[in-house]
Scaffold this motif. Structure first.
Motif: not given
Ligand SMILES: Cc1ncc(COP(=O)(O)O)c(C=O)c1O
Length: 445
Positions: A267-274, A338-342, A367-373, A417-425
């Motif tokens: 779920g790290r990238t917003g998809k279950f598998f990257a 908890e819809n963590l992918l979303e 540079d700034v790069r990344g997908i999801g969290l 930057f890889i915070p837990p996927l439960v992080i709020t806005k």
């Protein structure tokens, strides 16, 4: 959702008192890569408290592990309940329900139409070793391909695939023979000095036209190990065509495509598998880190056609123990409920935009790069020359720690930057504020 807490660092230097705990202890092997002298006492969600009462936000997830946040109540309950019933009974030798359930769920989550099978391990490196052995066994081929900058682990087989820092191999040579490394699609610093998309994907052409014609025959290659986003090597996101083209190359020459999802999966990238971000269906997926929310569990998920022909070809003692499997099942429940992918996608996009804004205001951020969290910034002396600046990078990490943000470096000059996927806005807004303050402070010096 946990209650909103702000980071607060009370000691003059974070870890001031716990430094004593760390430095007095001469039992650690010096190789332990202790990043900061802080001793963490407890964690809840994205919040950590150290022995000195300092409160931090965890933007590392314990190196990509605690995707459901620290001590999620559902995970804690699952571990406690299972520990009271059965802690261990040699999962590769006997059956028990938590393992069977987790296996079925993972097999269903893996992409692609074919039936999947699962083998449980205890860590990322063990998953990679299991994939190496299976690839050799099934293809009867001796060689492997991996990328420069890759990190696949530190045991002898996986270490031979790793090439993110020379220190990992120094003094340990020779590692497993038969591994060739080829450049990854690091567009910010293109190894061919070209620019995407006018480069016409030279990085893939080079593999087929040069490596496979001059260096090693593709007919000798058992597997190609690919991180969907290069992790330790610098959080490098390849252009969208790169991995599908590598997969096609693998199919053309009968090479197994291994997606190492140890860091980018769960779920790290917003998809279950990257790999799903690139529409690639791997032959083997390696997992660990985020799988048990902190309990040591990993696995390989394989296409049915790669199944071993008879029992005992490969095994272990602790793989998929009942407590770890229940932590894994609870992790999947939390991700779903908890819809963590979303959340990873939404807060990840928000973070990416926030980092891009910081980049506009601060030339240190090249540079700034990344997908999801799974986000990173690369620190440079000058955005035009792109000269690396690891010293400023390290200072920014220290400043962030003083302001209550725990982070990790990666690559030569980057911060992940890889915070837990439960992080709020709201928590992410605080995180971005701290990042900018730290960058500004180092920039001024
Ligand atoms: C992509 C990848 N593969 C494998 C590993 C090795 O995992 P472990 O440290 O659990 O052995 C890591 C660890 O960072 C990783 O990022």
């Amino acid at each position: 959702m946990s209650e909103f807490v702000r980071p607060s660092v009370k000691t003059a230097i974070p870890g001031e008192k716990s430094r004593l705990i760390v430095e007095k202890d001469d039992n650690y092997m010096i190789t332990a890569t202790k990043v900061f002298p802080i001793a963490i006492k407890k964690g809840k969600g994205i919040v950590l408290e150290d022995e000195d009462g300092n409160v931090f936000y965890d933007f590392t997830s314990g190196v990509g592990v605690c995707n459901t946040g620290h001590c999620h109540p559902k995970v804690v309950k699952a571990i406690k309940d299972q520990a009271e019933k059965l802690i261990h009974f040699a999962g590769t030798d006997y059956y028990y329900e938590p393992q069977a359930v987790l296996m079925e769920r993972l097999a269903k989550l893996a992409p692609g139409p074919n039936k999947k099978r699962v083998f449980f391990t205890n860590s990322g490196t063990e998953s990679v070793e299991a994939a190496i052995k299976l690839a050799r066994y099934k293809t009867k081929r001796p060689q492997f391909l991996a990328f420069t900058g890759a990190f696949h682990g530190r045991t002898m087989g996986s270490l031979s695939l790793t090439s993110s820092r020379a220190v990992h191999k120094e003094g340990f040579q020779p590692t497993m023979p038969g591994v060739e490394h080829v450049p990854y699609a690091y567009c910010y610093r293109c190894p061919y000095n070209l620019e995407y998309p006018t480069c016409n994907m030279e990085c893939v052409k080079y593999i087929e036209e040069t490596v496979m014609k001059k260096l090693l025959s593709p007919n000798d290659v058992a597997a190609f190990f690919c991180e969907p986003i290069q992790g330790e090597g610098g959080y490098i996101v390849p252009p969208k065509e790169f991995l599908p083209m590598i997969k096609k190359l693998c199919e053309k020459y009968g090479i197994l495509y291994v997606s190492d999802e140890v860091q980018a999966g769960f779920g790290r990238t917003g998809k279950f598998f990257a790999c799903e971000n690139f529409d690639v269906v791997p032959d083997i997926i390696t997992c660990a880190k985020g799988m048990g929310s902190g309990m040591p569990i990993g696995c390989i998920i394989i296409d049915e056609k790669l199944n071993y022909p008879h029992k005992g070809c490969h095994s272990n003692t602790f793989g998929g123990n009942p407590v770890c499997c229940e932590a894994g099942n609870a992790t999947l429940d939390v991700i779903e409920e908890e819809n963590l992918l979303e959340n990873a996608k939404n807060i990840g996009d928000f973070m990416h935009e926030g980092l891009k804004d910081i980049q506009k205001r601060h030339p240190l951020v090249g540079d700034v790069r990344g997908i999801g969290l799974m986000q990173a910034i690369e620190i440079v002396k000058d955005p035009k020359t792109k000269e690396i600046d690891p010293q400023s990078r390290d200072q920014i990490c220290e400043e962030m720690l003083k302001l209550g943000l725990v982070t990790l470096d990666c690559g030569v000059s980057s911060i992940r930057f890889i915070p837990p996927l439960v992080i709020t806005k709201k928590e992410m807004e605080v995180g971005l504020e701290i990042i900018e303050k730290a960058v500004a402070k180092v920039e001024k010096n």
